[in-house]
Design a protein around this motif. Sequence first.
Motif, PDB file in Angstrom:
ATOM      1  N   TRP A   1      80.606 -51.870 -37.918  1.00  0.00           N
ATOM      2  CA  TRP A   1      79.218 -52.227 -38.161  1.00  0.00           C
ATOM      3  C   TRP A   1      79.108 -53.454 -39.053  1.00  0.00           C
ATOM      4  CZ3 TRP A   1      77.254 -51.164 -43.249  1.00  0.00           C
ATOM      5  CH2 TRP A   1      78.114 -50.425 -44.062  1.00  0.00           C
TER       6      TRP A   1
ATOM      7  N   ILE B   1      75.279 -51.296 -35.858  1.00  0.00           N
ATOM      8  CA  ILE B   1      76.506 -50.764 -35.243  1.00  0.00           C
ATOM      9  C   ILE B   1      76.906 -51.642 -34.069  1.00  0.00           C
ATOM     10  CG2 ILE B   1      77.503 -48.801 -34.005  1.00  0.00           C
ATOM     11  CD1 ILE B   1      75.659 -47.005 -35.734  1.00  0.00           C
ATOM     12  N   ARG B   2      78.164 -52.086 -34.081  1.00  0.00           N
ATOM     13  CA  ARG B   2      78.703 -52.920 -33.021  1.00  0.00           C
ATOM     14  C   ARG B   2      79.610 -52.144 -32.069  1.00  0.00           C
ATOM     15  NH1 ARG B   2      74.914 -55.310 -34.186  1.00  0.00           N
ATOM     16  NH2 ARG B   2      74.782 -57.286 -35.221  1.00  0.00           N
TER      17      ARG B   2
END
Length: 91
Positions: free
Chosen positions: A16, A84-85
Amino acid sequence: MFPEFTTDYPIEYIEWIDSTGYNSGWFPIKDIKDNEAIQKEDYLKCYSIGFVVLETDFSITISDTIEFVNSSIHNALTIPGMAIRERERMA
């Protein structure tokens, strides 16, 4: 190696993006523009692993420790969903 257990709280890896702050008070804008570290893509990237104790439409809360006898958690962290990735369930 690890004891087997079941839980209603999955363990997840979360990548994130965080936020940062600077000196309180006045300082030149040039100090920000000249800071090469903050211009790099990975500067604010964070990596967390924890038990997912709460998930809403806009955030996820994880904990590093759960104590089941008293239903207690330790070190809870709420991460905004937009930060959030990447997420991956580990257990």
